[in-house]
Design a protein around this motif. Structure first.
Motif, PDB file in Angstrom:
ATOM      1  N   VAL A   1       0.862  -1.183   0.000  1.00 17.70           N
ATOM      2  CA  VAL A   1       0.000   0.000   0.000  1.00 17.70           C
ATOM      3  C   VAL A   1       0.896   1.229   0.000  1.00 17.70           C
ATOM      4  O   VAL A   1       1.828   1.317   0.814  1.00 17.70           O
ATOM      5  CB  VAL A   1      -0.916   0.037   1.232  1.00 17.70           C
ATOM      6  CG1 VAL A   1      -1.786   1.291   1.219  1.00 17.70           C
ATOM      7  CG2 VAL A   1      -1.771  -1.213   1.307  1.00 17.70           C
ATOM      8  N   THR A   2       0.650   2.142  -0.895  1.00 18.31           N
ATOM      9  CA  THR A   2       1.366   3.419  -0.900  1.00 18.31           C
ATOM     10  C   THR A   2       0.516   4.447  -0.169  1.00 18.31           C
ATOM     11  O   THR A   2      -0.672   4.597  -0.455  1.00 18.31           O
ATOM     12  CB  THR A   2       1.625   3.900  -2.338  1.00 18.31           C
ATOM     13  OG1 THR A   2       2.426   2.924  -3.015  1.00 18.31           O
ATOM     14  CG2 THR A   2       2.354   5.239  -2.341  1.00 18.31           C
ATOM     15  N   ILE A   3       1.124   5.134   0.804  1.00 16.54           N
ATOM     16  CA  ILE A   3       0.375   6.105   1.595  1.00 16.54           C
ATOM     17  C   ILE A   3       1.022   7.479   1.456  1.00 16.54           C
ATOM     18  O   ILE A   3       2.229   7.632   1.664  1.00 16.54           O
ATOM     19  CB  ILE A   3       0.313   5.705   3.078  1.00 16.54           C
ATOM     20  CG1 ILE A   3      -0.223   4.274   3.224  1.00 16.54           C
ATOM     21  CG2 ILE A   3      -0.583   6.679   3.851  1.00 16.54           C
ATOM     22  CD1 ILE A   3      -0.255   3.766   4.648  1.00 16.54           C
ATOM     23  N   SER A   4       0.226   8.457   1.084  1.00 22.24           N
ATOM     24  CA  SER A   4       0.677   9.837   0.964  1.00 22.24           C
ATOM     25  C   SER A   4       0.115  10.624   2.139  1.00 22.24           C
ATOM     26  O   SER A   4      -1.101  10.658   2.342  1.00 22.24           O
ATOM     27  CB  SER A   4       0.185  10.444  -0.362  1.00 22.24           C
ATOM     28  OG  SER A   4       0.578  11.792  -0.469  1.00 22.24           O
ATOM     29  N   TYR A   5       1.005  11.245   2.922  1.00 24.87           N
ATOM     30  CA  TYR A   5       0.595  11.967   4.124  1.00 24.87           C
ATOM     31  C   TYR A   5       0.735  13.470   3.929  1.00 24.87           C
ATOM     32  O   TYR A   5       1.719  13.950   3.372  1.00 24.87           O
ATOM     33  CB  TYR A   5       1.458  11.554   5.315  1.00 24.87           C
ATOM     34  CG  TYR A   5       1.377  10.093   5.679  1.00 24.87           C
ATOM     35  CD1 TYR A   5       0.297   9.594   6.397  1.00 24.87           C
ATOM     36  CD2 TYR A   5       2.392   9.213   5.318  1.00 24.87           C
ATOM     37  CE1 TYR A   5       0.219   8.255   6.740  1.00 24.87           C
ATOM     38  CE2 TYR A   5       2.330   7.873   5.656  1.00 24.87           C
ATOM     39  CZ  TYR A   5       1.249   7.399   6.365  1.00 24.87           C
ATOM     40  OH  TYR A   5       1.176   6.072   6.707  1.00 24.87           O
ATOM     41  N   ALA A   6      -0.250  14.204   4.427  1.00 32.53           N
ATOM     42  CA  ALA A   6      -0.205  15.670   4.402  1.00 32.53           C
ATOM     43  C   ALA A   6      -1.357  16.171   5.269  1.00 32.53           C
ATOM     44  O   ALA A   6      -2.079  15.383   5.889  1.00 32.53           O
ATOM     45  CB  ALA A   6      -0.327  16.205   2.972  1.00 32.53           C
ATOM     46  N   GLY A   7      -1.534  17.482   5.311  1.00 32.22           N
ATOM     47  CA  GLY A   7      -2.692  18.035   5.999  1.00 32.22           C
ATOM     48  C   GLY A   7      -3.964  17.612   5.281  1.00 32.22           C
ATOM     49  O   GLY A   7      -3.987  17.500   4.045  1.00 32.22           O
ATOM     50  N   SER A   8      -5.025  17.357   6.030  1.00 28.16           N
ATOM     51  CA  SER A   8      -6.284  16.890   5.432  1.00 28.16           C
ATOM     52  C   SER A   8      -6.807  17.847   4.370  1.00 28.16           C
ATOM     53  O   SER A   8      -7.348  17.413   3.345  1.00 28.16           O
ATOM     54  CB  SER A   8      -7.340  16.708   6.529  1.00 28.16           C
ATOM     55  OG  SER A   8      -6.935  15.742   7.470  1.00 28.16           O
ATOM     56  N   SER A   9      -6.652  19.140   4.613  1.00 24.74           N
ATOM     57  CA  SER A   9      -7.138  20.130   3.649  1.00 24.74           C
ATOM     58  C   SER A   9      -6.410  20.007   2.318  1.00 24.74           C
ATOM     59  O   SER A   9      -7.021  20.039   1.246  1.00 24.74           O
ATOM     60  CB  SER A   9      -6.958  21.545   4.211  1.00 24.74           C
ATOM     61  OG  SER A   9      -5.609  21.771   4.596  1.00 24.74           O
ATOM     62  N   SER A  10      -5.087  19.846   2.380  1.00 19.92           N
ATOM     63  CA  SER A  10      -4.287  19.701   1.158  1.00 19.92           C
ATOM     64  C   SER A  10      -4.662  18.437   0.401  1.00 19.92           C
ATOM     65  O   SER A  10      -4.822  18.448  -0.835  1.00 19.92           O
ATOM     66  CB  SER A  10      -2.801  19.681   1.520  1.00 19.92           C
ATOM     67  OG  SER A  10      -2.009  19.427   0.375  1.00 19.92           O
ATOM     68  N   LEU A  11      -4.846  17.346   1.120  1.00 18.18           N
ATOM     69  CA  LEU A  11      -5.194  16.076   0.476  1.00 18.18           C
ATOM     70  C   LEU A  11      -6.568  16.143  -0.179  1.00 18.18           C
ATOM     71  O   LEU A  11      -6.760  15.660  -1.297  1.00 18.18           O
ATOM     72  CB  LEU A  11      -5.154  14.952   1.503  1.00 18.18           C
ATOM     73  CG  LEU A  11      -3.778  14.644   2.098  1.00 18.18           C
ATOM     74  CD1 LEU A  11      -3.915  13.632   3.227  1.00 18.18           C
ATOM     75  CD2 LEU A  11      -2.819  14.128   1.031  1.00 18.18           C
TER      76      LEU A  11
END
Length: 263
Positions: free
Chosen positions: A57-67
């Motif tokens: 699984v590839t997971i991209s993390y950031a602020g919820s607003s940005s995602l």
């Protein structure tokens, strides 16, 4: 002219590659967009999933607003896990999450952290002068108008009558893990993060917890993105609510909410 043409050709090739990359990423595996505060726990769960199934699984993390905005603009995410209901509502209202897939996954707590492991406790409810404690330092928080941890933090400080006193000393970061890193490294003396973030970093200590009533409930909703065609999206999303995943979430400071009639 010749060298300039080569540069333009190379740029065009890079652009073409970038344009086809989302389709390739979607075809090759599962892509999860998740709030930055979930990094430690989801990295472990993804590894557990790989050990069980042999699938990555590839997971991209950031602020919820940005995602959420990236998904709105066509980013090839298969699953979205937000740190607030507002950004999930945002995508749901735009019909960008799969109907019926949304569920509340987790809860969390908001805390004040300090650099080091032996910092003195701060009694926020007793009217502690946080501005004085900061001195010439900064209080680091995620973006207070868009990133959930920052929004909750501003709500809490305002509720306790502290916001106006410290606002001039607040330094905002793109996401909560960036705030955590600044306190852990000693770049800032205090920060506001989730309890789970504090547990994940040995360089900070929790010096106060914010009363639950001082801010909106911290809820992490998850859903499958409407455009997802990944064959493993349903399976991995279901695994997030499994007993095995529940134990991992609990061990890292989260409160599992699945199985409470919200699915």
């Amino acid at each position: 002219m010749f060298s300039r043409s080569l540069v333009r050709m190379a740029a065009a090739l890079v652009l073409a590659w970038l344009l086809v990359l989302p389709a390739q990423a979607r075809a090759e595996g599962l892509l999860v967009f998740a709030a930055a505060s979930l990094k430690t726990v989801l990295d472990q769960i993804a590894e557990d999933w790989r050990a069980r199934t042999g699938k990555t699984v590839t997971i991209s993390y950031a602020g919820s607003s940005s995602l959420a905005r990236q998904i709105e603009q066509g980013a090839p995410a298969d699953i979205f896990i937000s740190a607030s209901v507002d950004w999930m509502d945002y995508l749901q209202s735009a019909e960008m999450i799969r109907t019926g897939s949304r569920r509340e996954l987790l809860g969390n707590r908001l805390v004040l952290i300090a650099h080091g492991r032996e910092a003195a406790d701060v009694d926020l409810e007793a009217g502690a002068d946080l501005a004085e404690l900061l001195g010439d330092g900064r209080l680091v928080m995620a973006l207070v108008d868009s990133v959930p941890a920052g929004v909750y933090g501003k709500q809490a400080l305002s509720s306790l009558g502290l916001w106006d006193r410290v606002v001039s000393k607040v330094a905002q970061t793109d996401n909560v893990r960036a705030a955590l890193a600044l306190v852990s490294s000693g770049e800032a003396p205090f920060g506001i993060v989730y309890a789970s973030d504090a547990m994940a970093d040995a360089g900070v200590s929790v010096v106060a917890g914010f009363p639950e009533g001082s801010h909106a409930p911290i809820i992490y909703p998850g859903a499958i993105v409407a455009t997802s065609v990944a064959p493993d999206a349903d399976n991995f999303f279901s695994y997030l609510s499994s007993p095995a995943a529940e134990e991992v979430f609990k061990a890292q400071g989260f409160t599992p909410l699945f199985g409470q009639g919200n699915g």
